[in-house]
Design a protein around this motif. Structure first.
Motif, short mmCIF file in Angstrom:
data_model
loop_
_atom_site.label_atom_id
_atom_site.label_comp_id
_atom_site.label_asym_id
_atom_site.label_seq_id
_atom_site.Cartn_x
_atom_site.Cartn_y
_atom_site.Cartn_z
N ARG A 168 0.82 -1.21 0.00
CA ARG A 168 0.00 0.00 0.00
C ARG A 168 0.85 1.26 0.00
NH1 ARG A 168 -5.15 -1.22 0.81
NH2 ARG A 168 -5.70 0.88 1.52
N TRP A 191 -1.99 0.41 -3.98
CA TRP A 191 -1.36 1.63 -3.47
C TRP A 191 -2.42 2.58 -2.92
CZ3 TRP A 191 3.48 0.64 -2.89
CH2 TRP A 191 4.17 -0.13 -3.81
N ASP A 192 -2.26 2.96 -1.67
CA ASP A 192 -3.23 3.81 -0.99
C ASP A 192 -2.85 5.28 -1.19
OD1 ASP A 192 -5.04 5.08 0.60
OD2 ASP A 192 -4.72 3.82 2.36
N GLU A 222 -5.09 2.51 -5.77
CA GLU A 222 -6.16 1.53 -5.59
C GLU A 222 -7.51 2.13 -5.94
OE1 GLU A 222 -7.75 -1.54 -2.10
OE2 GLU A 222 -6.83 0.36 -1.54
N SER A 242 -0.97 2.84 9.32
CA SER A 242 -0.73 1.64 8.53
C SER A 242 -1.37 0.43 9.20
CB SER A 242 0.78 1.40 8.40
OG SER A 242 1.03 0.13 7.86
#
Length: 323
Positions: A168, A191-192, A222, A242
């Motif tokens: 992420r 991927w955030d 994402e 996280s």
């Protein structure tokens, strides 16, 4: 009679065939599992259904293929003594973890392939001794995070593949040491782009895109459809925690035990779930009621057998004594 020229030619042909066969012979030291090519210092252990690395692989081996096997774990000393390795292929196995220091003796390694395993994380410092590494393939795993500084010592790396994982974000300065990188694959990761932890990566990718690094545009958010390198600090304003970070629960938000206890009686448990808990779970979980009865019955039967045997022995001794 065979002429001398014909005899010489036949001898050369037979010698060449023998040398070729010897070069491709089975490695004797490891029990004949792997094929060896002594001319190329190569050992091929691929497609052998191995669950452990063969012992006594020749110490002068430079190319070692262990791909397409059933390796679930590696011993920390698996590659000790193989410091001449330049190529190591562990693709398409079932590795779930890597022990700390497993690659520390491979100081000449040039290519390391770990594609298509089940790795969820990497130990800190796992690649620190691989200062000559040019290719590192980690795609098609289940990596959820990268440890801080995991690539710091890989200053010779030119090909890094991380696509198709569960990443992420990456740690701050994760890619800063990769000055010789020419190819980077990051697609198929969630991927955030809503959290500010992505900002380092976005800025680094943008900079490297301007420098012509291949693959920097493969990292997509994402949500939203943007490339990570297009994300700004305004886009990623949230100070997210996280999911891999352990945080303490504030004391003020803890629920009193009395409240939890008072609510227990209100929980409705379906009858079938209750029966499953008591007696119908799988054999490798809680024992079922019949299993418990069988265990008790077996135990009582064993005790009865022992008592009868003891009584019989005492009776024999008593009879012999009178005789």
């Amino acid at each position: 009679m065979m002429g001398p020229v014909l005899a010489a030619c036949l001898l050369i042909i037979l010698s060449t065939a023998w040398i070729s066969q010897a070069n491709e012979a089975l490695c004797k030291k490891d029990g004949g599992v792997c094929s060896c090519n002594n001319n190329k210092n190569s050992v091929d252990c691929s497609y052998k259904k191995l669950t452990a690395i063969p012992i006594n692989i020749p110490t002068d081996t430079e190319n070692l293929k262990l791909n397409y096997n059933k390796l679930r774990e590696l011993e920390p000393t698996a590659f000790h003594g193989l410091n001449k390795l330049t190529y190591l292929n562990l693709q398409w196995n079932q590795l779930q973890t890597l022990p700390v220091g497993v690659f520390d003796h491979l100081v000449n390694l040039d290519k390391l392939y770990l594609t298509s395993n089940k790795l969820k994380s990497l130990p800190s410092g796992i690649f620190d001794k691989l200062t000559n590494l040019n290719k590192l393939w980690l795609q098609n795993n289940q990596l959820q995070r990268l440890p801080n500084g995991v690539f710091d010592k890989l200053t010779s790396l030119n090909d890094l593949r991380l696509h198709n994982n569960q990443l992420r974000s990456v740690p701050e300065e994760a890619f800063d040491s990769l000055e010789k990188l020419k190819m980077l694959q990051l697609q198929e990761n969630p991927w955030d782009c809503t959290c500010n932890g992505i900002i380092y990566m976005a800025k680094w990718l943008k900079k490297k895109a301007d420098e012509g690094l291949g693959g920097v545009d493969t990292a997509g958010c994402e949500k939203g459809g943007k490339a990570v390198l297009e994300i700004t600090e305004k886009d990623a304003a949230s100070d997210c925690v996280s999911p891999n970070t352990t945080t303490a629960i504030p004391i003020g938000t803890m629920t009193p035990a009395s409240v939890i206890y008072d609510d227990i009686h209100e929980i409705k448990v379906p009858q079938e779930n209750f029966q499953k808990f008591l007696g119908y779970q799988e054999p490798d979980h809680l024992p079922t009621q019949p299993q418990c009865l069988m265990s008790i019955s077996g135990y009582l039967g064993l005790m009865m057998s022992l008592m009868l045997t003891s009584a019989a022995i005492l009776y024999v001794f008593h009879f012999l004594k009178k005789a």
